[in-house]
Motif scaffolding. Structure first.
Motif, PDB file in Angstrom:
ATOM      1  N   GLY A  59       0.804  -1.220   0.000  1.00 57.84           N
ATOM      2  CA  GLY A  59       0.000   0.000   0.000  1.00 57.84           C
ATOM      3  C   GLY A  59       0.832   1.262   0.000  1.00 57.84           C
ATOM      4  O   GLY A  59       2.064   1.241   0.072  1.00 57.84           O
ATOM      5  N   SER A  60       0.135   2.379  -0.064  1.00 61.85           N
ATOM      6  CA  SER A  60       0.784   3.688  -0.087  1.00 61.85           C
ATOM      7  C   SER A  60       1.257   4.083   1.305  1.00 61.85           C
ATOM      8  O   SER A  60       0.863   3.484   2.308  1.00 61.85           O
ATOM      9  CB  SER A  60      -0.195   4.740  -0.609  1.00 61.85           C
ATOM     10  N   LEU A  61       2.123   5.091   1.354  1.00 64.84           N
ATOM     11  CA  LEU A  61       2.605   5.626   2.624  1.00 64.84           C
ATOM     12  C   LEU A  61       1.905   6.958   2.891  1.00 64.84           C
ATOM     13  O   LEU A  61       1.832   7.810   2.007  1.00 64.84           O
ATOM     14  CB  LEU A  61       4.120   5.824   2.580  1.00 64.84           C
ATOM     15  N   PRO A  62       1.401   7.166   4.102  1.00 62.47           N
ATOM     16  CA  PRO A  62       0.697   8.409   4.415  1.00 62.47           C
ATOM     17  C   PRO A  62       1.660   9.562   4.647  1.00 62.47           C
ATOM     18  O   PRO A  62       2.878   9.343   4.808  1.00 62.47           O
ATOM     19  CB  PRO A  62      -0.067   8.056   5.695  1.00 62.47           C
ATOM     20  N   PRO A  63       1.164  10.786   4.685  1.00 59.64           N
ATOM     21  CA  PRO A  63       2.014  11.943   4.977  1.00 59.64           C
ATOM     22  C   PRO A  63       2.749  11.762   6.310  1.00 59.64           C
ATOM     23  O   PRO A  63       2.184  11.240   7.277  1.00 59.64           O
ATOM     24  CB  PRO A  63       1.008  13.096   5.065  1.00 59.64           C
ATOM     25  N   GLY A  64       4.010  12.137   6.317  1.00 59.42           N
ATOM     26  CA  GLY A  64       4.820  12.017   7.527  1.00 59.42           C
ATOM     27  C   GLY A  64       5.699  10.783   7.559  1.00 59.42           C
ATOM     28  O   GLY A  64       6.646  10.715   8.343  1.00 59.42           O
ATOM     29  N   VAL A  65       5.397   9.802   6.714  1.00 60.08           N
ATOM     30  CA  VAL A  65       6.197   8.579   6.658  1.00 60.08           C
ATOM     31  C   VAL A  65       7.200   8.717   5.519  1.00 60.08           C
ATOM     32  O   VAL A  65       6.817   9.023   4.390  1.00 60.08           O
ATOM     33  CB  VAL A  65       5.312   7.337   6.445  1.00 60.08           C
ATOM     34  N   PRO A  66       8.482   8.491   5.765  1.00 63.04           N
ATOM     35  CA  PRO A  66       9.496   8.689   4.715  1.00 63.04           C
ATOM     36  C   PRO A  66       9.390   7.661   3.595  1.00 63.04           C
ATOM     37  O   PRO A  66       8.928   6.538   3.812  1.00 63.04           O
ATOM     38  CB  PRO A  66      10.817   8.546   5.485  1.00 63.04           C
ATOM     39  N   ASP A  67       9.853   8.054   2.411  1.00 63.29           N
ATOM     40  CA  ASP A  67       9.823   7.170   1.243  1.00 63.29           C
ATOM     41  C   ASP A  67      10.624   5.889   1.455  1.00 63.29           C
ATOM     42  O   ASP A  67      10.390   4.890   0.770  1.00 63.29           O
ATOM     43  CB  ASP A  67      10.385   7.889   0.010  1.00 63.29           C
ATOM     44  N   ASP A  68      11.578   5.923   2.373  1.00 66.71           N
ATOM     45  CA  ASP A  68      12.428   4.746   2.568  1.00 66.71           C
ATOM     46  C   ASP A  68      11.912   3.823   3.676  1.00 66.71           C
ATOM     47  O   ASP A  68      12.644   2.952   4.157  1.00 66.71           O
ATOM     48  CB  ASP A  68      13.867   5.167   2.860  1.00 66.71           C
ATOM     49  N   PHE A  69      10.649   3.962   4.067  1.00 66.81           N
ATOM     50  CA  PHE A  69      10.123   3.108   5.141  1.00 66.81           C
ATOM     51  C   PHE A  69      10.236   1.633   4.777  1.00 66.81           C
ATOM     52  O   PHE A  69      10.710   0.814   5.566  1.00 66.81           O
ATOM     53  CB  PHE A  69       8.675   3.451   5.473  1.00 66.81           C
ATOM     54  N   TYR A  70       9.794   1.266   3.571  1.00 71.67           N
ATOM     55  CA  TYR A  70       9.852  -0.145   3.174  1.00 71.67           C
ATOM     56  C   TYR A  70      11.295  -0.608   3.019  1.00 71.67           C
ATOM     57  O   TYR A  70      11.595  -1.788   3.223  1.00 71.67           O
ATOM     58  CB  TYR A  70       9.076  -0.364   1.877  1.00 71.67           C
ATOM     59  N   LEU A  71      12.198   0.306   2.661  1.00 70.91           N
ATOM     60  CA  LEU A  71      13.621  -0.028   2.627  1.00 70.91           C
ATOM     61  C   LEU A  71      14.096  -0.401   4.036  1.00 70.91           C
ATOM     62  O   LEU A  71      14.859  -1.362   4.212  1.00 70.91           O
ATOM     63  CB  LEU A  71      14.426   1.152   2.089  1.00 70.91           C
TER      64      LEU A  71
END
Length: 314
Positions: free
Chosen positions: A141-153
């Motif tokens: 799924g998508s990441l909400p505002p406030g969560v960095p693009d590299d969370f899944y990394l």
């Protein structure tokens, strides 16, 4: 121990309704709304349950909409674990126009999430005892505002360090960055595949070569490219390539097909199936989801029937 954990940072309370005709500047009388839990990983866990399996859905939830979402998951018998967040869980709206059969889908962006909230999910993965670790984690799924693009990394780094297999189903920068760390399985669609090699688009003739490049560069061990109504392409690190062509069915809605496909695949992996069987069952579940109206997911009986057809026509 949960063999499968799904992670959803941007879940949704999905509201669906019917109206005879959609038109501007008019008050449209809708039928009673129908509420369902939604969001990538949440839907994967729901589909796993429908297919006869079990998982634990990890999600962020806040406000009355978050409470309602959790209440609905409980009613469906889906195991879940929540991080309570300050802001309200988003609500999405789907309106089905009865006169035409058209669907109008309105997706909201999601709440602002604080660092201490999203980081709690990473802490859970880090703090789990070795004997409690799942075999598979689905980050979807998508990441909400406030969560960095590299969370899944960051999830991928933990997976590679702690030894569980990570399946990622997302898009944009989050997909590209997770692939940069290397995961077990990626499931892009035809539009998302080019981003994994830094291109804006690729032709149908290039798709297989690009898919092989993604795997050879170590971005994943298994790549499953969703081809929509045409099924899926499988490429694995040993050089194996296969195409699973889905049967023609009477389609009612494509909503939830991708999540159902992921559910079918991860459930087959747990059952020890070969990769071809894994993708075949995933395609069956995804196709089954298109046979249901609105935002309903796959049904087990439809999935099994389509899977049997796929085995007979391989």
């Amino acid at each position: 121990m949960n063999e499968i954990i799904t992670i959803t940072l941007n879940p949704a309370l999905d509201k669906s309704t019917y109206v005879k005709h959609v038109q501007p500047e008019k008050k449209m009388r809708c039928k009673n709304p129908f509420y369902e839990p939604g969001g990538g990983g949440v839907n994967v866990s729901r589909a796993i349950k429908k297919l006869g399996g079990n998982s634990c859905a990890w999600l962020l939830a806040g406000g009355p909409s978050g409470e309602k979402l959790c209440e609905l998951l409980q009613k469906e018998g889906v195991h879940f674990k929540t991080v309570k967040i300050k802001n309200w869980t988003r609500e999405n709206l789907m309106v089905m126009e009865e006169n035409s059969g058209n669907q109008f889908r309105f997706g909201m962006p999601g709440p602002e999430v604080a660092e201490e909230e999203w980081r709690q999910v990473l802490n859970w993965l880090e703090e789990m005892a070795d004997e409690e670790l799942p075999k598979y984690v689905v980050a979807s799924g998508s990441l909400p505002p406030g969560v960095p693009d590299d969370f899944y990394l960051q999830v991928a780094e933990i997976a590679n360090r702690r030894g569980f297999r990570l399946i990622v189903d997302t898009s944009g920068k989050a997909l590209v960055k997770a692939a940069g760390e290397g995961v077990y399985l990626l499931k892009p669609n035809m539009q998302e595949l080019p981003t994994l090699v830094g291109k804006e688009e690729v032709s149908a003739l290039e798709q297989e070569q690009i898919a092989k490049q993604v795997v050879s560069e170590g971005k994943c061990q298994v790549l499953v490219v969703s081809l929509g109504p045409r099924g899926a392409m499988l490429v694995s690190k040993d050089g194996h390539v296969s195409y699973i062509v889905s049967p023609a069915v009477k389609q009612q809605s494509a909503v939830g097909a991708g999540d159902s496909m992921v559910a079918g695949m991860v459930l087959s992996l747990i059952r020890g199936c070969s990769l071809d069987e894994v993708v075949r069952y995933g395609v069956a579940a995804g196709t089954a989801a298109t046979m249901t109206p609105g935002s309903e997911l796959c049904k087990r009986e439809d999935t099994e029937e389509i899977y049997k057809w796929l085995l007979e026509h391989k």
